[in-house]
Design an enzyme around this catalytic site. Structure first.
Site, mmCIF file in Angstrom:
data_model
loop_
_atom_site.group_PDB
_atom_site.id
_atom_site.type_symbol
_atom_site.label_atom_id
_atom_site.label_comp_id
_atom_site.label_asym_id
_atom_site.label_seq_id
_atom_site.Cartn_x
_atom_site.Cartn_y
_atom_site.Cartn_z
ATOM 1 N N GLN A 104 9.111 -4.728 2.038
ATOM 2 C CA GLN A 104 9.470 -3.518 1.282
ATOM 3 C C GLN A 104 10.953 -3.204 1.497
ATOM 4 O O GLN A 104 11.402 -3.010 2.631
ATOM 5 C CB GLN A 104 8.616 -2.313 1.696
ATOM 6 C CG GLN A 104 8.797 -1.185 0.691
ATOM 7 C CD GLN A 104 8.129 0.109 1.063
ATOM 8 O OE1 GLN A 104 8.336 0.623 2.163
ATOM 9 N NE2 GLN A 104 7.356 0.683 0.161
ATOM 10 N N TYR A 180 13.224 8.601 -1.447
ATOM 11 C CA TYR A 180 14.388 7.841 -0.968
ATOM 12 C C TYR A 180 15.348 7.531 -2.125
ATOM 13 O O TYR A 180 15.152 7.996 -3.246
ATOM 14 C CB TYR A 180 13.911 6.607 -0.194
ATOM 15 C CG TYR A 180 13.082 7.039 0.995
ATOM 16 C CD1 TYR A 180 13.671 7.784 2.019
ATOM 17 C CD2 TYR A 180 11.711 6.799 1.058
ATOM 18 C CE1 TYR A 180 12.910 8.248 3.090
ATOM 19 C CE2 TYR A 180 10.954 7.266 2.125
ATOM 20 C CZ TYR A 180 11.561 7.993 3.137
ATOM 21 O OH TYR A 180 10.821 8.471 4.189
ATOM 22 N N ARG A 232 7.329 0.407 -6.235
ATOM 23 C CA ARG A 232 6.566 1.584 -5.814
ATOM 24 C C ARG A 232 7.287 2.856 -6.242
ATOM 25 O O ARG A 232 8.510 2.968 -6.088
ATOM 26 C CB ARG A 232 6.413 1.575 -4.287
ATOM 27 C CG ARG A 232 5.481 2.645 -3.763
ATOM 28 C CD ARG A 232 5.227 2.540 -2.261
ATOM 29 N NE ARG A 232 3.822 2.757 -1.989
ATOM 30 C CZ ARG A 232 3.329 3.432 -0.947
ATOM 31 N NH1 ARG A 232 4.132 3.922 -0.029
ATOM 32 N NH2 ARG A 232 2.043 3.600 -0.800
ATOM 33 N N GLY A 324 -3.581 2.720 4.091
ATOM 34 C CA GLY A 324 -2.631 2.900 5.178
ATOM 35 C C GLY A 324 -3.349 3.321 6.441
ATOM 36 O O GLY A 324 -3.721 2.520 7.297
ATOM 37 N N ARG A 325 -3.617 4.632 6.526
ATOM 38 C CA ARG A 325 -4.126 5.186 7.778
ATOM 39 C C ARG A 325 -5.480 4.615 8.185
ATOM 40 O O ARG A 325 -5.752 4.474 9.384
ATOM 41 C CB ARG A 325 -4.173 6.717 7.654
ATOM 42 C CG ARG A 325 -2.763 7.322 7.630
ATOM 43 C CD ARG A 325 -2.759 8.755 7.191
ATOM 44 N NE ARG A 325 -3.177 8.894 5.793
ATOM 45 C CZ ARG A 325 -3.374 10.050 5.182
ATOM 46 N NH1 ARG A 325 -3.195 11.169 5.853
ATOM 47 N NH2 ARG A 325 -3.732 10.083 3.913
HETATM 48 C C1 LIG Z 1 2.896 6.100 9.854
HETATM 49 C C2 LIG Z 1 3.184 5.953 8.378
HETATM 50 C C3 LIG Z 1 4.335 5.288 7.968
HETATM 51 C C4 LIG Z 1 4.614 5.124 6.594
HETATM 52 N N1 LIG Z 1 5.723 4.399 6.215
HETATM 53 C C5 LIG Z 1 5.910 4.102 4.891
HETATM 54 C C6 LIG Z 1 6.921 3.187 4.474
HETATM 55 O O1 LIG Z 1 7.656 2.603 5.289
HETATM 56 N N2 LIG Z 1 7.057 2.963 3.152
HETATM 57 C C7 LIG Z 1 6.251 3.565 2.210
HETATM 58 O O2 LIG Z 1 6.409 3.321 1.017
HETATM 59 N N3 LIG Z 1 5.257 4.419 2.586
HETATM 60 C C8 LIG Z 1 5.055 4.671 3.895
HETATM 61 N N4 LIG Z 1 3.983 5.457 4.266
HETATM 62 C C9 LIG Z 1 3.039 5.944 3.235
HETATM 63 C C10 LIG Z 1 1.846 4.996 3.116
HETATM 64 O O3 LIG Z 1 2.232 3.741 2.588
HETATM 65 C C11 LIG Z 1 0.731 5.558 2.207
HETATM 66 O O4 LIG Z 1 1.227 5.701 0.906
HETATM 67 C C12 LIG Z 1 0.191 6.905 2.677
HETATM 68 O O5 LIG Z 1 -0.065 6.882 4.082
HETATM 69 C C13 LIG Z 1 -1.108 7.279 1.933
HETATM 70 O O6 LIG Z 1 -2.084 6.261 2.094
HETATM 71 P P1 LIG Z 1 -3.297 6.410 3.166
HETATM 72 O O7 LIG Z 1 -3.995 7.698 2.839
HETATM 73 O O8 LIG Z 1 -4.156 5.198 2.919
HETATM 74 O O9 LIG Z 1 -2.698 6.440 4.532
HETATM 75 C C14 LIG Z 1 3.717 5.653 5.624
HETATM 76 C C15 LIG Z 1 2.568 6.336 6.052
HETATM 77 C C16 LIG Z 1 2.286 6.471 7.403
HETATM 78 C C17 LIG Z 1 1.006 7.180 7.835
#
Ligand SMILES: Cc1cc2nc3c(=O)[nH]c(=O)nc-3n(C[C@H](O)[C@H](O)[C@H](O)COP(=O)(O)O)c2cc1C
Length: 385
Positions: A104, A180, A232, A324-325
């Protein structure tokens, strides 16, 4: 496997020729664990290895394409050829576990902490970001980029793409989401320019589309094997002025004709409704799928906890679902669903499970100490990490 989850496990070949074993994707997540020079560490490799066995595709944490594009401490860098060995180690680790991996690429713009970028915080215009908590100090206004600097950053996205190719990645994801720099150019809040990079909706799209064009030019020039490009974006901003869903549908219409491998709709709730739009009754994801009209695959994300919800994302018209989480709390999510063991999914973060879950301390501390990020197996005050 329960047959109702079968759609999650259908292989797919992307437009570029990259083949994915299934439709489940590790969402990009920053883990704050690289070394002070911006190199990937062994702890990070272990974290990725633990989460790469089962998903079809791993999206890495964001990497900065210029020195002053860094958004987080402990972020691994991609702005110089000296980072190719570090980037290569990460690509090989994920691929060694059987998943495809896309890097990314991003620039934090006005979201860069001043201390990380020697005070040189830049953006489309000198407009400070909105802070959402009253407890947060107001952010300083960034420095407006000159037209020449904007073109340098476009080229920097291409240079980092070339490094991703040299490092053996299966593709890059252009991070145009989450506030960003790319989003800052698209947003009428952060972009008040009157040159070719701002003004009308079309001019605000110029920077995102220039980045896509440059990345695709570099792929055509350097990639000798299938190499995917995804994009994205966040479809709405809360501020006024700010990006509306109607604005985003115009951008989506342009992106859908670019021959990308997918469009990734960054949402915290995959089925959420628009705040303000011509149509506020249909979900953002479904409106985007309708606008794309089959021209490019779509990836959904956001609070997908169960395999039923993951399947629902595909039923809404997306081709992929990113988690993600859930994959922080249960790296075996995909294996369990595939083996019909969904009753065993871990749905809270086991606060005593740091070693077992293979999460390095900087990310671990953020997860257990940031209220509301993850459900915890015990109250935060009981955590001693
Ligand atoms: C610890 C953490 C770090 C993240 N870092 C990024 C990142 O580097 N780039 C990005 O596009 N989204 C980032 N996100 C957003 C996640 O990609 C995702 O869109 C968001 O957590 C919602 O999905 P989820 O409910 O499955 O966690 C991050 C989320 C978390 C929790």
């Amino acid at each position: 496997m329960n047959p109702k989850f079968q759609t999650l496990f259908q292989p797919i070949t992307l437009r570029s020729g990259v083949q994915l074993d299934n439709r489940v994707v590790l969402a990009p997540m920053t883990n704050f664990s690289s070394d002070a020079q911006g190199n990937v560490t062994d702890d990070e490799l272990a974290y990725y290895a633990r989460r790469s066995n089962g998903v079809g595709l791993v999206l890495t944490a964001c990497t900065n394409v210029t020195r002053n594009g860094q958004g987080f401490p402990g972020e691994f860098a991609g702005y110089d050829d000296r980072f190719v060995p570090s980037l290569t180690r990460l690509a090989r680790t994920v691929q060694g576990e059987g998943a495809k991996v896309m890097l990314q690429i991003f620039h934090a713009g006005r979201m860069a902490p001043a201390a990380l970028v020697d005070g040189d915080v830049v953006s489309a215009s000198a407009v400070a970001p909105v802070r959402d908590g009253a407890e947060q100090a107001p952010a300083p206004a960034p420095r407006e980029l000159s037209g020449e600097e904007v073109e340098e950053i476009v080229r920097a996205f291409g240079e980092t793409t070339r490094r991703a190719i040299e490092s053996g990645y299966d593709g890059v994801e252009i991070h145009g989401a989450n506030g960003y720099l790319i989003q800052q150019f698209f947003s009428p809040h952060s972009n008040r320019r009157t040159d070719r990079w701002g003004g009308s909706l079309e001019a605000r799209m110029a920077f995102p589309l220039a980045v896509v064009d440059e990345v695709q030019r570099v792929v055509a020039e350097y990639a000798r094997t299938p190499f995917a490009v995804g994009y994205r974006f966040s479809p709405e901003e809360p501020e006024t002025p700010g990006i509306t869903l109607d604005d985003s549908l115009t951008l989506v219409d342009a992106l859908a004709d670019k021959g990308l491998d997918y469009l990734h709709v960054s949402l915290m709730e995959y089925a959420s409704l628009p705040r303000r739009a011509s149509d506020t009754a249909q979900s953002r994801l479904e409106q985007i799928v309708a606008k794309v009209a089959g021209r490019t695959p779509v990836m959904g994300v956001g609070s997908v906890h169960t395999p039923e919800q993951a399947t629902q994302v595909l039923d809404m018209g997306a081709e992929f679902v990113a988690l993600g989480r859930e994959l922080l709390m249960d790296p075996d999510w995909v294996a369990k669903v595939r083996e019909g063991r969904e009753a065993e999914l871990e749905t809270v973060l086991d606060v005593e499970g740091q070693d077992r879950l293979v999460i390095a301390t900087p990310l671990w501390n953020a997860l257990v100490n940031t209220p509301g990020w993850l459900p915890l197996s015990k109250k935060p005050e009981a955590v001693t990490a």
